[in-house]
Design an enzyme around this catalytic site. Structure first.
Site, PDB file in Angstrom:
ATOM      1  CG  ASP A 266      -1.872   1.117   1.286  1.00 58.25           C
ATOM      2  OD1 ASP A 266      -2.712   1.192   0.380  1.00 58.25           O
ATOM      3  OD2 ASP A 266      -1.791   1.953   2.217  1.00 58.25           O
ATOM      4  CD  GLU A 308      -2.436   2.199  -3.564  1.00 57.23           C
ATOM      5  OE1 GLU A 308      -3.371   2.933  -3.871  1.00 57.23           O
ATOM      6  OE2 GLU A 308      -1.687   2.439  -2.598  1.00 57.23           O
TER       7      GLU A 308
HETATM    8  C1  GLC Z   1      -3.974   3.468  -0.497  1.00 58.02           C
HETATM    9  C2  GLC Z   1      -5.348   2.869  -0.329  1.00 58.02           C
HETATM   10  C3  GLC Z   1      -6.290   3.932   0.143  1.00 58.02           C
HETATM   11  C4  GLC Z   1      -5.800   4.476   1.446  1.00 58.02           C
HETATM   12  C5  GLC Z   1      -4.332   4.935   1.354  1.00 58.02           C
HETATM   13  C6  GLC Z   1      -3.742   5.139   2.705  1.00 58.02           C
HETATM   14  O1  GLC Z   1      -3.946   4.435  -1.468  1.00 58.02           O
HETATM   15  O2  GLC Z   1      -5.772   2.313  -1.531  1.00 58.02           O
HETATM   16  O3  GLC Z   1      -7.587   3.441   0.278  1.00 58.02           O
HETATM   17  O4  GLC Z   1      -6.600   5.566   1.829  1.00 58.02           O
HETATM   18  O5  GLC Z   1      -3.527   3.967   0.725  1.00 58.02           O
HETATM   19  O6  GLC Z   1      -3.487   3.913   3.340  1.00 58.02           O
END
Ligand code: GLC
Length: 631
Positions: A266, A308
């Site tokens: 993440d 991500e």
């Molecule tokens: C990523 C997740 C999102 C979250 C962020 C902080 O972007 O997809 O939903 O708010 O991380 O953890």
């Protein structure tokens, strides 16, 4: 008894040790605790392998031996991302839903965060208070293990998140830091006063400007300031401290040894901060990811890494690794650029901005892949380059303004029903929330009881899904989209959620209503069976596997996007009409790539078309798509 290390493990370890040490030292070489941290890192790698179950080791070996390369490039994998509680209540119940996934054709599950997070506001579990304990709301670790055993028997894959950038303010480390423990204050970015935070703020953008303005908050318990890039309750981990890295790599291995097949990292773009920068995409963040990749490759090589990184197109590409580290960082990234540009093209009916981005996207190295998607739990950002919009002949500011109005229902003539997310009053930026179906006009059409509009919006939904299913990479369906779920406004009454309109597209599934997927004549049935068919087609057309085998067709018609997927003697043309009008392409479009097909078989409609003369036309109805195999 001393653990026994296999020959394969020793070989992997020996051949990677030099690189591990170089990368580690490039970050922590001068840190006073650097040398000690390095020894701990090596011990962590050994421990991870020693503790790995034989069955997982065997699965690693099978994955490593996949012919011709990389198990995860397969066209046979199709994923779904879901919130366990909103989908079906608990992990135990999820096991009972495996037949549902199999019926649809889904064989990879992404469970949105299931580890412990505070009740109330927790950013959908992305504020983790215990990285190793399953939250009571979802069940127990044993439930997850049981689910996994069953999934493995059915040849299904599991993906979960490691929330690498931050912890919840309720995490033990944060609580100790709050209580004045210096050791744990060093796990975060703590400051005595506003001097340094103010310097950082000069160049740091805000992620949630409405819900959480600024990047630091004051902690009165210890009279200090702490960095919180996302929400106030998400404290950024301090990766300049080698101890933090070692703790988190140990957590990564904990997940790997649970049997995770793809680990979603993440928000990796944020893990390194430097004053005077945006604190995103910094070289050290890439070095840390490369280091993680190496460690995983040594100890638990069957687990692929997904970064991500939802950032600018050129920056996303760097998460696959660059230069001598090409294809040595994340195995997967989200194709957030393509996703957003499909929404762009759907609104304008014009594919030129999407086409202007493809040079960048085609640079993805062989052996890496995309997670491809039309919707996920997050908003749709319009962060692609101005230059791409310019190239298509639009004005970036006006163009984005149009898109925001179009999808938030503020553009006359638009049937889309979404909302603006995280509006930044200072910059005018905003992103878009809304479910696939509602953004494609289904909610409006149902409200108006307009049968033709319902059909057209279903056509849009399927065209959007088809493009992501065939463009290359692993599709990740967002739960609910397989049956056309509309926006769910119940979040407005939910504690800790009402301030965040991303919850409008994170539905609570009503299984009674969802039974419609089996009832012909219902909207749910049409969308479900069509999605099912798209997945089946992916699985039977091997050329759809992600082998860097995509060639865009020349833009004969700005409303139609088309590409050729080719490998050996196999060829498939995929065409998508983004316009609300019928469009045509000269048959010559199919003869430019050294081929002279006389017939084209459309896998979608199961019709065969005779290829005509170059001055005749192939006709595409509004929002139609074709998966054409030359004969
Ligand atoms: C990523 C997740 C999102 C979250 C962020 C902080 O972007 O997809 O939903 O708010 O991380 O953890």
């Amino acid at each position: 008894m001393e653990p026994s290390f296999s020959k394969e493990f020793k070989e992997r370890f020996q051949s990677s040790l030099g690189n591990i040490s170089n990368l580690y030292n490039s970050i922590y070489g001068f840190h006073p605790a650097g040398a000690e941290g390095f020894i701990q890192l090596l011990e962590t790698i050994e421990k991870a392998f020693a503790e790995r179950e034989d069955e997982l080791k065997q699965r690693d070996q099978e994955k490593l031996e996949t012919e011709p390369t990389h198990w995860f490039l397969s066209n046979e994998i199709c994923g779904m991302s879901l919130y366990v509680d909103r989908f079906c209540g608990s992990i135990k119940e999820l096991k009972n839903k495996l037949d549902y996934f199999e019926k649809l054709g889904v064989n990879l599950l992404h469970l949105m965060p299931v580890f412990e997070s505070p009740e109330g506001a927790s950013d959908g579990g992305y504020a983790v208070s215990d990285f190793r304990k399953i939250d009571n709301r979802f069940g127990k670790l044993d439930d997850l293990k049981e689910l996994e055993d069953e999934m493995r028997k059915r040849n299904m894959y599991l993906m979960i998140d490691i929330v690498l950038n931050h912890t919840s303010d309720q995490h033990e480390w944060a609580m100790k830091a709050k209580g004045g423990d210096k050791h744990y204050q060093d796990y975060f970015y703590f400051f005595d006063d506003r001097t340094e935070p103010d310097e950082y703020e000069k160049s740091m953008p805000e992620i949630f400007p409405e819900a959480a303005p600024g990047n630091f908050i004051y902690i009165k318990e210890c009279d200090k300031w702490v960095m919180t890039v996302f929400h106030n309750y998400q404290w950024d981990l301090n990766y300049t401290n080698p101890q933090v890295f070692v703790e988190m790599i140990d957590t990564i291995f904990f997940y790997a040894n649970l049997g995770v097949d793809i680990l979603r990292i993440d928000a990796p773009a944020f893990i390194w901060k430097e004053k005077g920068t945006r604190c995103q995409n910094l070289p050290q963040a890439h070095a840390l990811l490369q280091l993680i990749k190496l460690c995983v490759q040594v100890a638990t090589p069957g687990m692929a890494l997904l970064g991500e990184a939802i950032v600018r197109p050129q920056e996303i590409m760097k998460y696959f690794g660059t230069d001598d580290k090409e294809a040595k960082e994340c195995d997967f990234a989200y194709n957030a650029t393509q996703m957003a540009l499909q929404w762009d093209a759907l609104a304008t009916g014009d594919t030129r901005v999407m086409m202007a981005a493809q040079d960048v996207l085609l640079k993805k190295p062989y052996g890496t892949s995309w997670i491809i998607y039309t919707r996920c739990h997050d908003d749709i950002g319009l962060g692609y380059d101005d230059q791409m919009i310019d190239k298509a002949g639009f004005k970036p500011y006006e163009h984005r303004k149009f898109l925001k109005e179009y999808y938030s229902g503020n553009y006359s003539g638009s049937t889309a029903k979404g909302a603006l997310f995280s509006i930044n009053e200072k910059t005018g930026d905003a992103r878009i929330s809304g479910s696939l179906a509602s953004l494609c006009g289904l909610e409006t059409a149902i409200d108006k009881n307009d049968a033709a509009a319902i059909d057209l919006s279903i056509q849009k939904i399927l065209m959007m899904q088809a493009m992501s299913f065939f463009i290359g990479g692993t599709p990740m369906i967002f739960y609910g989209d397989e049956s056309g779920h509309l926006n769910d406004y119940s979040y407005l009454n939910e504690n800790g959620k009402s301030y965040d309109n991303r919850w409008m597209h994170r539905p609570i599934i009503d299984w009674e209503k969802n039974e419609n997927v089996d009832k012909p004549g219902t909207i749910e049935h049409t969308i479900f069976t069509s999605t099912q068919k798209l997945i089946q087609l992916r699985k039977i057309i091997p050329v759809i596997a992600d082998k860097k085998n995509l060639t865009w067709l020349r833009p004969h018609n700005i409303h139609v996007a088309g590409f050729l997927r080719a490998w050996d003697d196999e060829r498939v043309y995929c065409l998508f009409n983004f316009s609300r009008r019928k469009q045509s392409l000269t048959w010559y479009a199919f003869k430019e790539n050294g081929m002279k097909p006389s017939q084209l078989f459309d896998h979608w409609s199961e019709k065969t078309f005779d290829v005509g003369m170059d001055n005749e036309y192939f006709v595409l109805p509004p929002y139609s798509f074709f998966i054409l195999e030359p004969k």
